[in-house]
Design a protein around this motif. Sequence first.
Motif, PDB file in Angstrom:
ATOM      1  N   VAL A 184     -11.025  -1.691   0.384  1.00  0.00           N
ATOM      2  CA  VAL A 184      -9.033  -1.922   1.514  1.00  0.00           C
ATOM      3  C   VAL A 184      -8.225  -0.409   1.071  1.00  0.00           C
ATOM      4  N   CYS A 185      -7.142  -0.331   0.153  1.00  0.00           N
ATOM      5  CA  CYS A 185      -6.471   0.710  -0.306  1.00  0.00           C
ATOM      6  C   CYS A 185      -7.166   1.832  -0.098  1.00  0.00           C
ATOM      7  N   ALA A 186      -8.748   2.187  -0.289  1.00  0.00           N
ATOM      8  CA  ALA A 186      -9.030   3.680  -0.674  1.00  0.00           C
ATOM      9  C   ALA A 186      -9.317   3.333   1.071  1.00  0.00           C
ATOM     10  N   GLY A 187      -9.875   2.658   1.949  1.00  0.00           N
ATOM     11  CA  GLY A 187     -10.778   2.748   2.983  1.00  0.00           C
ATOM     12  C   GLY A 187      -9.237   2.710   4.508  1.00  0.00           C
ATOM     13  N   SER A 188      -8.724   2.111   3.624  1.00  0.00           N
ATOM     14  CA  SER A 188      -7.331   2.346   4.645  1.00  0.00           C
ATOM     15  C   SER A 188      -5.917   1.573   4.090  1.00  0.00           C
ATOM     16  N   PRO A 189      -5.537   2.601   3.646  1.00  0.00           N
ATOM     17  CA  PRO A 189      -4.512   3.135   2.914  1.00  0.00           C
ATOM     18  C   PRO A 189      -2.937   2.346   3.319  1.00  0.00           C
ATOM     19  N   ARG A 227      12.963  -0.459   7.677  1.00  0.00           N
ATOM     20  CA  ARG A 227      11.980   0.032   6.741  1.00  0.00           C
ATOM     21  C   ARG A 227      10.840   0.859   6.320  1.00  0.00           C
ATOM     22  N   CYS A 228      10.042   1.125   7.503  1.00  0.00           N
ATOM     23  CA  CYS A 228       9.348   1.814   7.897  1.00  0.00           C
ATOM     24  C   CYS A 228       9.662   2.628   8.682  1.00  0.00           C
ATOM     25  N   LYS A 229      11.065   2.940   8.801  1.00  0.00           N
ATOM     26  CA  LYS A 229      11.623   4.121   9.612  1.00  0.00           C
ATOM     27  C   LYS A 229      11.026   4.296  10.947  1.00  0.00           C
ATOM     28  N   GLY A 230      10.637   2.971  11.686  1.00  0.00           N
ATOM     29  CA  GLY A 230       9.882   3.009  13.315  1.00  0.00           C
ATOM     30  C   GLY A 230       8.800   3.589  13.564  1.00  0.00           C
ATOM     31  N   ARG A 231       7.993   3.827  12.009  1.00  0.00           N
ATOM     32  CA  ARG A 231       6.394   3.908  12.432  1.00  0.00           C
ATOM     33  C   ARG A 231       5.357   2.516  12.213  1.00  0.00           C
ATOM     34  N   GLY A 232       5.962   1.552  12.257  1.00  0.00           N
ATOM     35  CA  GLY A 232       5.433   0.419  12.358  1.00  0.00           C
ATOM     36  C   GLY A 232       4.021   0.381  10.620  1.00  0.00           C
ATOM     37  N   LYS A 233       4.108   0.984  10.057  1.00  0.00           N
ATOM     38  CA  LYS A 233       3.251   0.920   9.114  1.00  0.00           C
ATOM     39  C   LYS A 233       3.779   1.287   8.001  1.00  0.00           C
ATOM     40  N   ARG A 234       3.225   0.975   6.696  1.00  0.00           N
ATOM     41  CA  ARG A 234       3.604   1.340   5.497  1.00  0.00           C
ATOM     42  C   ARG A 234       2.817   0.673   4.244  1.00  0.00           C
ATOM     43  N   VAL A 235       3.647   1.880   3.203  1.00  0.00           N
ATOM     44  CA  VAL A 235       2.149   2.554   2.098  1.00  0.00           C
ATOM     45  C   VAL A 235       2.003   0.921   1.365  1.00  0.00           C
ATOM     46  N   ARG A 236       0.365   0.573   1.283  1.00  0.00           N
ATOM     47  CA  ARG A 236      -0.098  -0.518   0.713  1.00  0.00           C
ATOM     48  C   ARG A 236       0.599  -0.485  -1.174  1.00  0.00           C
ATOM     49  N   ILE A 237       0.468  -1.523  -1.546  1.00  0.00           N
ATOM     50  CA  ILE A 237       1.036  -1.649  -3.005  1.00  0.00           C
ATOM     51  C   ILE A 237      -0.021  -0.919  -4.111  1.00  0.00           C
ATOM     52  N   GLY A 238      -1.416  -1.423  -3.742  1.00  0.00           N
ATOM     53  CA  GLY A 238      -1.696  -0.970  -4.497  1.00  0.00           C
ATOM     54  C   GLY A 238      -2.361   1.027  -4.247  1.00  0.00           C
ATOM     55  N   ARG A 239      -1.771   1.505  -3.081  1.00  0.00           N
ATOM     56  CA  ARG A 239      -2.236   2.651  -2.855  1.00  0.00           C
ATOM     57  C   ARG A 239      -0.947   3.887  -3.482  1.00  0.00           C
ATOM     58  N   ARG A 260       1.339   7.223  -7.469  1.00  0.00           N
ATOM     59  CA  ARG A 260       1.750   7.208  -8.240  1.00  0.00           C
ATOM     60  C   ARG A 260       1.293   8.170  -9.816  1.00  0.00           C
ATOM     61  N   ALA A 261       0.386   6.967 -10.145  1.00  0.00           N
ATOM     62  CA  ALA A 261      -0.442   7.162 -11.139  1.00  0.00           C
ATOM     63  C   ALA A 261      -0.851   8.888 -11.145  1.00  0.00           C
ATOM     64  N   SER A 262      -1.709   9.578 -10.065  1.00  0.00           N
ATOM     65  CA  SER A 262      -2.233  10.918  -9.617  1.00  0.00           C
ATOM     66  C   SER A 262      -0.901  11.533  -9.733  1.00  0.00           C
ATOM     67  N   ARG A 263       0.268  11.506  -9.449  1.00  0.00           N
ATOM     68  CA  ARG A 263       1.111  12.460  -9.638  1.00  0.00           C
ATOM     69  C   ARG A 263       1.487  12.649 -11.135  1.00  0.00           C
ATOM     70  N   ILE A 264       1.381  11.719 -11.390  1.00  0.00           N
ATOM     71  CA  ILE A 264       1.957  11.284 -12.794  1.00  0.00           C
ATOM     72  C   ILE A 264       0.867  12.394 -14.130  1.00  0.00           C
ATOM     73  N   TYR A 265      -0.466  11.984 -13.377  1.00  0.00           N
ATOM     74  CA  TYR A 265      -1.801  12.763 -14.565  1.00  0.00           C
ATOM     75  C   TYR A 265      -0.929  14.525 -13.790  1.00  0.00           C
TER      76      TYR A 265
END
Length: 83
Positions: free
Chosen positions: A21-26, A56-68, A73-78
């Motif tokens: 789900v996080c990969a298909g719809s982040p 919280r969403c700055k008027g966009r209505g969307k948020r990043v899922r926790i898993g994504r 964050r992990a890929s940025r650190i890597y």
Amino acid sequence: MPLIALAIACLLAITLCYAGVCAGSPFGTCRKCNGFGFATTTDRKGRPKRGKRCRRCKGRGKRVRIGRWIYNRASRIYRAGTH
């Protein structure tokens, strides 16, 4: 022992489904404004009207899922560690 193996298999299946789900719809809908991007209020006659922009969403209505968010964050650190 079979009960523990069944529990582990169920947790693994749930984890893999959530990763899909996080990969298909982040992005998911914002839980504070229910995806509207603003708070809904009512006027004096009881009719709904548009309120303030959601902070919280700055008027966009969307948020990043926790898993994504964890994956990003992990890929940025890597990437930062390999350069």
